[in-house]
Design a protein around this motif. Structure first.
Motif, short mmCIF file in Angstrom:
data_model
loop_
_atom_site.label_atom_id
_atom_site.label_comp_id
_atom_site.label_asym_id
_atom_site.label_seq_id
_atom_site.Cartn_x
_atom_site.Cartn_y
_atom_site.Cartn_z
N LEU A 143 4.43 -74.75 9.21
CA LEU A 143 5.63 -73.93 9.42
C LEU A 143 5.54 -73.06 10.67
N LYS A 144 4.32 -72.69 11.04
CA LYS A 144 4.06 -71.76 12.17
C LYS A 144 4.81 -70.43 11.95
N GLU A 145 4.93 -70.01 10.72
CA GLU A 145 5.71 -68.82 10.39
C GLU A 145 4.82 -67.69 9.88
N TYR A 146 3.74 -68.08 9.24
CA TYR A 146 2.84 -67.12 8.62
C TYR A 146 1.59 -66.97 9.49
N HIS A 147 1.20 -65.75 9.80
CA HIS A 147 0.06 -65.54 10.69
C HIS A 147 -1.06 -64.75 10.04
N GLY A 148 -1.00 -64.63 8.71
CA GLY A 148 -2.05 -63.91 8.00
C GLY A 148 -3.21 -64.82 7.63
N LEU A 149 -3.98 -64.39 6.65
CA LEU A 149 -5.13 -65.17 6.19
C LEU A 149 -4.78 -65.93 4.92
N TYR A 150 -5.68 -66.81 4.52
CA TYR A 150 -5.48 -67.57 3.27
C TYR A 150 -6.64 -67.35 2.32
N HIS A 151 -6.39 -67.72 1.08
CA HIS A 151 -7.49 -67.82 0.13
C HIS A 151 -7.23 -69.04 -0.76
N VAL A 152 -8.18 -69.97 -0.74
CA VAL A 152 -8.00 -71.22 -1.50
C VAL A 152 -8.73 -71.12 -2.83
N LEU A 153 -7.97 -71.23 -3.93
CA LEU A 153 -8.55 -71.07 -5.27
C LEU A 153 -9.38 -72.28 -5.70
N GLY A 154 -9.01 -73.45 -5.22
CA GLY A 154 -9.70 -74.67 -5.65
C GLY A 154 -9.20 -75.15 -7.00
N GLY A 155 -7.90 -74.97 -7.25
CA GLY A 155 -7.31 -75.43 -8.52
C GLY A 155 -6.53 -74.32 -9.19
N THR A 156 -6.27 -74.52 -10.48
CA THR A 156 -5.52 -73.52 -11.26
C THR A 156 -6.19 -73.37 -12.61
N ILE A 157 -5.83 -72.32 -13.30
CA ILE A 157 -6.25 -72.18 -14.70
C ILE A 157 -5.52 -73.26 -15.48
N MET A 180 -2.05 -77.22 13.11
CA MET A 180 -3.46 -77.18 12.69
C MET A 180 -3.90 -78.58 12.28
N ALA A 181 -5.02 -79.03 12.88
CA ALA A 181 -5.48 -80.39 12.61
C ALA A 181 -6.63 -80.36 11.61
N TYR A 182 -6.86 -81.49 10.95
CA TYR A 182 -8.01 -81.61 10.06
C TYR A 182 -9.28 -81.59 10.90
N PRO A 183 -10.40 -81.14 10.33
CA PRO A 183 -11.67 -81.23 11.06
C PRO A 183 -11.96 -82.70 11.41
N LYS A 184 -12.78 -82.91 12.46
CA LYS A 184 -13.02 -84.26 12.99
C LYS A 184 -13.55 -85.25 11.95
N SER A 185 -14.54 -84.83 11.18
CA SER A 185 -15.13 -85.74 10.19
C SER A 185 -14.13 -86.09 9.10
N PHE A 186 -13.20 -85.19 8.85
CA PHE A 186 -12.17 -85.41 7.84
C PHE A 186 -11.19 -86.47 8.35
N GLU A 187 -10.75 -86.28 9.60
CA GLU A 187 -9.84 -87.24 10.25
C GLU A 187 -10.46 -88.63 10.27
N GLU A 188 -11.75 -88.68 10.63
CA GLU A 188 -12.44 -89.96 10.78
C GLU A 188 -12.49 -90.71 9.44
#
Lengths: 197, 197
Positions: free
Chosen positions: A97-111, B1-9
């Motif tokens: 989107l190139k709209e959000y310029h903050g940071l992220y946090h990836v949970l790795g799933g959901t409850i 934003m692109a995937y890391p190189k090893s991911f793309e490969e």
């Protein structure tokens, strides 16, 4: 009559992949049979390199090749906002989107009770460790599914108790969709979330 | 934003497989991310072992781990019959029946103008080299598609000129199917191929 051992073994490996059954694995193995030696070597190396190089970012849990991801190590990002998502895929979707310029946090799933996944299985502790005086807002962008909503509510409660500003991405009708094809809950949420124009 | 190189490969490698596009390859790469180191190693080794061990049988073109396949090296098989098929898959399909005890010959495809495949690209020379006084019948079991039929006719002509008994597997209605769902050509072939009961 059985397939030769190495053929069976490769089929078993293909069957580990999501959505690949017996027939699909068989078709893939026959395809590998026709591939050049060099192509097969490339594939085999790509798997090893992938596992060696791709890690989860130590700060946010996104995927990266080093210790921390491009976003966490980018000094120009707005450190006052953290957008919480389920998976690295969601980070790529948001970044497009190139709209959000903050940071992220990836949970790795959901409850998810169905999958036996509790809050302890998610990347939640590291989220709370990151939150400090600089954090002005945490945007919860888990999917609007039952599991995503449960996780969002759980996080919102904890964050609220910590005195953090929490927001949730909006539910409503997708752009260019039509009212009579929308399911009841989406329509209801869209109605409830109405804004003055 | 692109995937890391090893991911793309790795995604590129998955995309070499039949039926795998961008989304599928992405999904598979994310799955590999969650796989154990040992599983990924197993997969990588399986690809290399497959390419090293699986060859085409020197006699019939079927797949095998040694120089000749289990069928060609089985002394109990009836050497007077050769069933000609398009691919190794067809050998497995026929063998499942446990009805045919002769030998096979795998062409490795069909004559196809669309794919630029001519008779020279197929395993035909080796078929004629195999045929000797012991050969009583050659059964042509290529698929009943346009390409399969073309190849069957081509082979039948050549074999006929050599004085070999040639037969073709029958066309007709599949068992348990219904007449009104059959296409015209299948129904016509079924009618033409009628037998006295």
């Amino acid at each position: 009559m059985a397939y030769p051992k190495s053929f069976e073994e490769l089929m078993e490996c293909f069957k580990m992949l999501p959505g690949i059954g017996n027939k699909g694995a068989e078709r893939m193995a026959y395809h590998v049979l026709e591939m050049d030696q060099s192509q097969v070597k490339r594939f085999s190396d790509a798997l090893i390199d992938f596992k060696k190089n791709i890690h989860h970012c130590k700060i946010c849990g996104h995927i990266c090749e080093g210790d921390t991801c491009d976003i966490c190590s980018d000094p120009s990002r707005d450190k006052s906002m953290i957008c919480v998502v389920e998976s690295p895929k969601d980070v790529f979707a948001m970044e497009k989107l190139k709209e959000y310029h903050g940071l992220y946090h990836v949970l790795g799933g959901t409850i998810s009770i169905m999958d036996g996944k509790t809050a302890d299985d998610l990347n939640i502790d590291s989220l709370f460790n990151r939150i400090d005086d600089m954090t002005k807002e945490v945007i919860i962008a888990t999917n609007p599914t039952r599991e995503g909503e449960t996780t969002a509510l759980y996080l919102a409660k904890l964050l609220d108790a910590k005195g953090v500003n929490v927001s949730r991405i909006a539910n409503g009708l997708p752009v260019n969709s039509s009212l009579d094809y929308a399911d009841d809950l989406t329509l209801l949420r869209s109605f409830e979330g109405r804004k003055k124009i």
